[in-house]
Design a protein around this motif. Structure first.
Motif, PDB file in Angstrom:
ATOM      1  N   ASN A 204      59.040  57.176  70.544  1.00  0.00           N
ATOM      2  CA  ASN A 204      58.099  57.184  69.422  1.00  0.00           C
ATOM      3  C   ASN A 204      56.859  56.393  69.817  1.00  0.00           C
ATOM      4  N   PRO A 205      55.956  57.021  70.562  1.00  0.00           N
ATOM      5  CA  PRO A 205      54.784  56.304  71.092  1.00  0.00           C
ATOM      6  C   PRO A 205      53.963  55.635  70.001  1.00  0.00           C
ATOM      7  N   PRO A 206      53.453  54.433  70.291  1.00  0.00           N
ATOM      8  CA  PRO A 206      52.611  53.723  69.329  1.00  0.00           C
ATOM      9  C   PRO A 206      51.222  54.360  69.262  1.00  0.00           C
ATOM     10  N   GLN A 207      50.399  53.860  68.356  1.00  0.00           N
ATOM     11  CA  GLN A 207      49.044  54.362  68.229  1.00  0.00           C
ATOM     12  C   GLN A 207      48.217  53.993  69.458  1.00  0.00           C
ATOM     13  N   ASP A 208      47.050  54.595  69.554  1.00  0.00           N
ATOM     14  CA  ASP A 208      46.210  54.409  70.739  1.00  0.00           C
ATOM     15  C   ASP A 208      45.738  52.967  70.918  1.00  0.00           C
ATOM     16  N   ASP A 209      45.742  52.180  69.840  1.00  0.00           N
ATOM     17  CA  ASP A 209      45.262  50.800  69.932  1.00  0.00           C
ATOM     18  C   ASP A 209      46.384  49.819  70.269  1.00  0.00           C
ATOM     19  N   TRP A 210      47.420  50.321  70.929  1.00  0.00           N
ATOM     20  CA  TRP A 210      48.560  49.490  71.342  1.00  0.00           C
ATOM     21  C   TRP A 210      48.076  48.272  72.137  1.00  0.00           C
ATOM     22  N   GLN A 211      48.460  47.092  71.712  1.00  0.00           N
ATOM     23  CA  GLN A 211      48.028  45.851  72.353  1.00  0.00           C
ATOM     24  C   GLN A 211      49.191  45.052  72.929  1.00  0.00           C
ATOM     25  N   GLY A 212      50.368  45.657  72.965  1.00  0.00           N
ATOM     26  CA  GLY A 212      51.513  44.974  73.534  1.00  0.00           C
ATOM     27  C   GLY A 212      52.017  43.825  72.683  1.00  0.00           C
ATOM     28  N   VAL A 213      51.848  43.936  71.376  1.00  0.00           N
ATOM     29  CA  VAL A 213      52.278  42.882  70.459  1.00  0.00           C
ATOM     30  C   VAL A 213      53.471  43.368  69.645  1.00  0.00           C
ATOM     31  N   THR A 214      54.522  42.557  69.601  1.00  0.00           N
ATOM     32  CA  THR A 214      55.698  42.876  68.802  1.00  0.00           C
ATOM     33  C   THR A 214      55.606  42.164  67.462  1.00  0.00           C
ATOM     34  N   ASP A 215      55.614  42.922  66.393  1.00  0.00           N
ATOM     35  CA  ASP A 215      55.575  42.344  65.043  1.00  0.00           C
ATOM     36  C   ASP A 215      56.993  42.043  64.583  1.00  0.00           C
ATOM     37  N   LEU A 216      57.264  40.781  64.301  1.00  0.00           N
ATOM     38  CA  LEU A 216      58.577  40.386  63.797  1.00  0.00           C
ATOM     39  C   LEU A 216      58.524  40.355  62.275  1.00  0.00           C
ATOM     40  N   ASP A 217      59.468  41.023  61.648  1.00  0.00           N
ATOM     41  CA  ASP A 217      59.432  41.157  60.192  1.00  0.00           C
ATOM     42  C   ASP A 217      60.384  40.221  59.466  1.00  0.00           C
ATOM     43  N   SER A 218      60.981  39.277  60.194  1.00  0.00           N
ATOM     44  CA  SER A 218      61.885  38.327  59.550  1.00  0.00           C
ATOM     45  C   SER A 218      61.638  36.935  60.110  1.00  0.00           C
ATOM     46  N   LYS A 219      61.991  35.943  59.297  1.00  0.00           N
ATOM     47  CA  LYS A 219      61.832  34.552  59.716  1.00  0.00           C
ATOM     48  C   LYS A 219      63.007  34.120  60.583  1.00  0.00           C
TER      49      LYS A 219
ATOM     50  N   LEU B 203      63.101  36.651  87.783  1.00  0.00           N
ATOM     51  CA  LEU B 203      61.911  36.378  86.986  1.00  0.00           C
ATOM     52  C   LEU B 203      60.745  37.280  87.367  1.00  0.00           C
ATOM     53  N   GLU B 204      60.619  37.601  88.634  1.00  0.00           N
ATOM     54  CA  GLU B 204      59.517  38.455  89.077  1.00  0.00           C
ATOM     55  C   GLU B 204      59.677  39.875  88.550  1.00  0.00           C
ATOM     56  N   ALA B 205      60.894  40.384  88.590  1.00  0.00           N
ATOM     57  CA  ALA B 205      61.125  41.744  88.090  1.00  0.00           C
ATOM     58  C   ALA B 205      60.882  41.812  86.584  1.00  0.00           C
ATOM     59  N   TYR B 206      61.288  40.781  85.859  1.00  0.00           N
ATOM     60  CA  TYR B 206      61.046  40.780  84.414  1.00  0.00           C
ATOM     61  C   TYR B 206      59.542  40.772  84.137  1.00  0.00           C
ATOM     62  N   ALA B 207      58.803  39.975  84.899  1.00  0.00           N
ATOM     63  CA  ALA B 207      57.350  39.920  84.719  1.00  0.00           C
ATOM     64  C   ALA B 207      56.723  41.286  84.989  1.00  0.00           C
ATOM     65  N   GLU B 208      57.259  41.997  85.984  1.00  0.00           N
ATOM     66  CA  GLU B 208      56.749  43.340  86.281  1.00  0.00           C
ATOM     67  C   GLU B 208      57.049  44.290  85.133  1.00  0.00           C
ATOM     68  N   GLY B 209      58.257  44.195  84.585  1.00  0.00           N
ATOM     69  CA  GLY B 209      58.615  45.041  83.454  1.00  0.00           C
ATOM     70  C   GLY B 209      57.743  44.763  82.241  1.00  0.00           C
ATOM     71  N   LEU B 210      57.441  43.494  82.029  1.00  0.00           N
ATOM     72  CA  LEU B 210      56.600  43.115  80.899  1.00  0.00           C
ATOM     73  C   LEU B 210      55.176  43.648  81.075  1.00  0.00           C
ATOM     74  N   GLU B 211      54.702  43.635  82.308  1.00  0.00           N
ATOM     75  CA  GLU B 211      53.364  44.161  82.587  1.00  0.00           C
ATOM     76  C   GLU B 211      53.309  45.660  82.287  1.00  0.00           C
ATOM     77  N   LYS B 212      54.348  46.397  82.709  1.00  0.00           N
ATOM     78  CA  LYS B 212      54.399  47.836  82.432  1.00  0.00           C
ATOM     79  C   LYS B 212      54.475  48.084  80.929  1.00  0.00           C
ATOM     80  N   TYR B 213      55.259  47.288  80.256  1.00  0.00           N
ATOM     81  CA  TYR B 213      55.448  47.423  78.807  1.00  0.00           C
ATOM     82  C   TYR B 213      54.130  47.251  78.070  1.00  0.00           C
ATOM     83  N   ARG B 214      53.383  46.226  78.439  1.00  0.00           N
ATOM     84  CA  ARG B 214      52.108  45.962  77.766  1.00  0.00           C
ATOM     85  C   ARG B 214      51.058  47.016  78.093  1.00  0.00           C
ATOM     86  N   ALA B 215      51.190  47.619  79.260  1.00  0.00           N
ATOM     87  CA  ALA B 215      50.241  48.668  79.652  1.00  0.00           C
ATOM     88  C   ALA B 215      50.583  50.010  79.023  1.00  0.00           C
TER      89      ALA B 215
END
Length: 308
Positions: free
Chosen positions: A293-308, A247-259
């Motif tokens: 494929n880097p996101p735009q500069d306003d990357w906020q670490g949010v994943t948009d889901l396009d299906s229900k 769980l700690e390693a996943y949290a670290e990966g998520l922190e890097k991802y959002r940054a």
């Protein structure tokens, strides 16, 4: 003499009210919940009221494939077995089943009786449903040894609760955005290869006895505001993959991802995926895609889901 008549009248009216209460709820509440309502001093409102509740929304994964492999009579038998097992768990945790939508289950916790632990009870019910399905796979006897798995979403918040419908036909049910988001979270499991996802609202109401890890920040279809989603971990069912999750390693990966540090995030998630973390495998693929494929500069670490 008059005192005796008044006393008899009082008990007659009280008994009539209790019979009405039982009849009103007998088809969608467990007997134990009805007993508590009848014995309590305050009956639930039979119109509509806003309550803080938790919603459990469950759906069978790959149900279309299962239904196509069964004759109609066999499908009914299968569904009745499945729905009975899952309903028993919901009711044993103090909830009630609002409705069945085909193979889907909408469970409500915190109404009609107030339950200060409605959120953890909903999460524990979800975990127990998942565990019970693993125990009874052989009882379904599906063709080609198909396995039955459920995706579950749990959300907590305020909703309108009460007898809602027309003058001739109504149901005791719940409506509102809290319910809709629970349904969206159920569907979001497909994006993360998870069985259960809960909202941040639900997470903050749970105690530390339930192991929960943060998965991602998502924006579901039909909503503009992101929601942080979490996965409750069942450490009691003998699932070795879940018991050895880092769980700690996943949290670290998520922190890097959002940054926006996608190379570091990919490396962390890839290592976890090699160790059997199915969610990390999805996140590794996503981080690699963003690295290429880097996101735009306003990357906020949010994943948009396009299906229900």
């Amino acid at each position: 003499m008059s005192f005796g008549i008044m006393l008899a009248y009082k008990f007659t009216v009280a008994d009539r009210d209790k019979r009405f209460l039982r009849k009103s709820f007998e088809f969608y509440l467990s007997p134990s919940v009805i007993d508590q309502m009848v014995d309590g001093d305050k009956a639930p409102a039979l119109g509509g009221e806003t309550r803080e509740i938790s919603i459990l929304f469950s759906d069978i994964a790959s149900f279309t494939s299962i239904s196509e492999s069964l004759e109609p009579e066999e499908l009914v038998t299968f569904l009745n077995k499945y729905l009975t097992e899952m309903t028993n768990i919901v009711e044993n945790r103090g909830g009630f089943v609002d409705k069945y939508i085909g193979d889907a289950i909408v469970g409500v916790f915190g109404a009609p009786l107030t339950d200060p632990k409605h959120a953890p009870n909903a999460v524990l019910a979800a975990l127990e449903c998942n565990s019970r399905l693993k125990e009874i796979q052989n009882e379904f006897k599906l063709p080609d040894e198909q396995l039955v798995a459920a995706r579950i979403g749990v959300n907590s918040g305020h909703a309108l609760v009460g007898n809602i419908g027309s003058k001739r036909r109504f149901n005791y049910t719940v409506i509102g955005d809290t319910v809709n988001l629970a349904a969206r979270l159920e569907g979001a499991n497909k994006a993360y290869n998870t069985d259960i996802l809960i909202s941040d609202n639900t997470k903050v109401m749970c105690d530390n006895k339930i192991v929960i890890r943060e998965i991602d920040r998502i924006r579901v279809v039909g909503r503009t505001k992101p929601v942080v989603v979490f996965e409750p971990i069942n450490l009691s069912i003998g699932d070795q993959n879940e018991k050895h999750l880092d769980l700690e390693a996943y949290a670290e990966g998520l922190e890097k991802y959002r940054a926006g540090q996608f190379k570091a995030a990919t490396e962390i998630f890839s290592k976890l995926a090699e160790d059997g973390d199915k969610v990390a495998r999805r996140m590794s693929d996503r981080a690699q895609t963003l690295l290429n494929n880097p996101p735009q500069d306003d990357w906020q670490g949010v994943t948009d889901l396009d299906s229900k």
